[in-house]
Design a protein around this motif. Structure first.
Motif, PDB file in Angstrom:
ATOM      1  N   GLY A   1       0.835  -1.195   0.000  1.00  0.00           N
ATOM      2  CA  GLY A   1       0.000   0.000   0.000  1.00  0.00           C
ATOM      3  C   GLY A   1       0.865   1.237   0.000  1.00  0.00           C
ATOM      4  O   GLY A   1       2.007   1.217   0.472  1.00  0.00           O
TER       5      GLY A   1
ATOM      6  N   LYS B   1      -1.367   6.192  -4.587  1.00  0.00           N
ATOM      7  CA  LYS B   1      -2.536   5.309  -4.531  1.00  0.00           C
ATOM      8  C   LYS B   1      -2.696   4.604  -5.882  1.00  0.00           C
ATOM      9  O   LYS B   1      -3.042   3.423  -5.946  1.00  0.00           O
ATOM     10  CB  LYS B   1      -3.813   6.082  -4.200  1.00  0.00           C
TER      11      LYS B   1
ATOM     12  N   ASP C   1      -1.405   1.013  -4.741  1.00  0.00           N
ATOM     13  CA  ASP C   1      -2.649   0.324  -4.387  1.00  0.00           C
ATOM     14  C   ASP C   1      -3.354  -0.270  -5.605  1.00  0.00           C
ATOM     15  O   ASP C   1      -3.992  -1.317  -5.512  1.00  0.00           O
ATOM     16  CB  ASP C   1      -3.569   1.281  -3.637  1.00  0.00           C
TER      17      ASP C   1
ATOM     18  N   TYR D   1      -7.867   6.692  -3.009  1.00  0.00           N
ATOM     19  CA  TYR D   1      -7.451   5.379  -2.499  1.00  0.00           C
ATOM     20  C   TYR D   1      -8.552   4.344  -2.711  1.00  0.00           C
ATOM     21  O   TYR D   1      -8.292   3.241  -3.212  1.00  0.00           O
ATOM     22  CB  TYR D   1      -7.114   5.506  -1.016  1.00  0.00           C
TER      23      TYR D   1
ATOM     24  N   LYS E   1      -8.305   0.971  -5.004  1.00  0.00           N
ATOM     25  CA  LYS E   1      -8.548  -0.377  -4.494  1.00  0.00           C
ATOM     26  C   LYS E   1      -9.671  -1.058  -5.269  1.00  0.00           C
ATOM     27  O   LYS E   1      -9.592  -2.248  -5.583  1.00  0.00           O
ATOM     28  CB  LYS E   1      -8.895  -0.330  -3.005  1.00  0.00           C
TER      29      LYS E   1
END
Length: 214
Positions: free
Chosen positions: A75, A85, A89, A130, A134
């Motif tokens: 991360g 991010k 991520d 973020y 994800k």
């Protein structure tokens, strides 16, 4: 089993490495900073230094080749900006899936996050970026012909693990990192979690029983 963990110096990853090593699995933690190697090795895992933001699918594929499964635990970190991010991520998660496919590794366990389905598509807020990253990584993985599982923990705490959790589609809540690591260790040896996406919170059910109910 041989398990490769991307983001091997993360707080969950270090606990997972110790759990896997204690049950005699062969564990590799991928880290970007050579200073982190001793911490990984103290868990009983092997450390490989490889920057997931700077490497390519061939180099990562060489690390994961021969593994029974991979875990994405990397991360950008809470203090990183929006750009990381996207590169960590999302980008590193996609790269790990590409590397797994190239190396013939079928099992992929993703540490995701609760709330990705509620991400604001237009917000510049770093947390929303973020969540979108994800979500994109999850969707990329779920579209692949891999034996994947997506685990979505709630707010992470440093409380002692209880070995008891709740899984499924859940409201917001907390979960100790230790219990997340224990769930991941169980998921890796639980075939019926393949193809499942679930939220994870502290709860009352022993981990094997909770996973059996998915």
């Amino acid at each position: 089993m041989r398990i490769v963990i991307a983001g091997g110096h993360g707080q969950i990853a270090l606990q997972l490495e110790r759990l896997l090593a204690e049950r005699s699995d062969s564990v590799v933690g991928v880290v970007r900073n050579s200073d982190h190697v001793p911490d990984v090795e103290r868990t009983g895992a092997e450390a490989v230094v490889l920057d997931l933001e700077q490497t390519d699918v061939g180099a990562l594929g060489a690390v994961v080749r021969g593994a029974d499964g991979v875990v994405f635990a990397a991360g950008g970190g809470p203090n990183s900006g929006a750009a990381r991010k996207e590169t960590v991520d999302k980008g590193a998660a996609v790269l790990l899936a590409d590397a797994a496919e190239q190396a013939g590794v079928r099992r992929y366990v993703m540490i995701s996050a609760m709330g990705t389905d509620r991400a604001d598509p237009d917000s510049d807020d770093v947390f929303q970026v973020y969540l979108r990253a994800k979500k994109a990584a999850d969707e990329d993985l779920m579209a692949r012909d891999l034996r994947w599982t997506v685990v979505r923990p709630g707010r992470l705490t440093d409380d002692a693990g209880s070995g008891r959790v709740r899984v499924g589609t859940l409201p917001r809540g907390d979960v100790p990192r230790a219990d997340v690591a224990a769930v991941l260790a169980e998921v890796l040896v639980t075939d019926h979690t393949v193809g499942k996406v679930f939220d994870l919170l502290a709860g009352d059910q022993p981990i094997p029983e909770a996973l059996a109910g998915l």
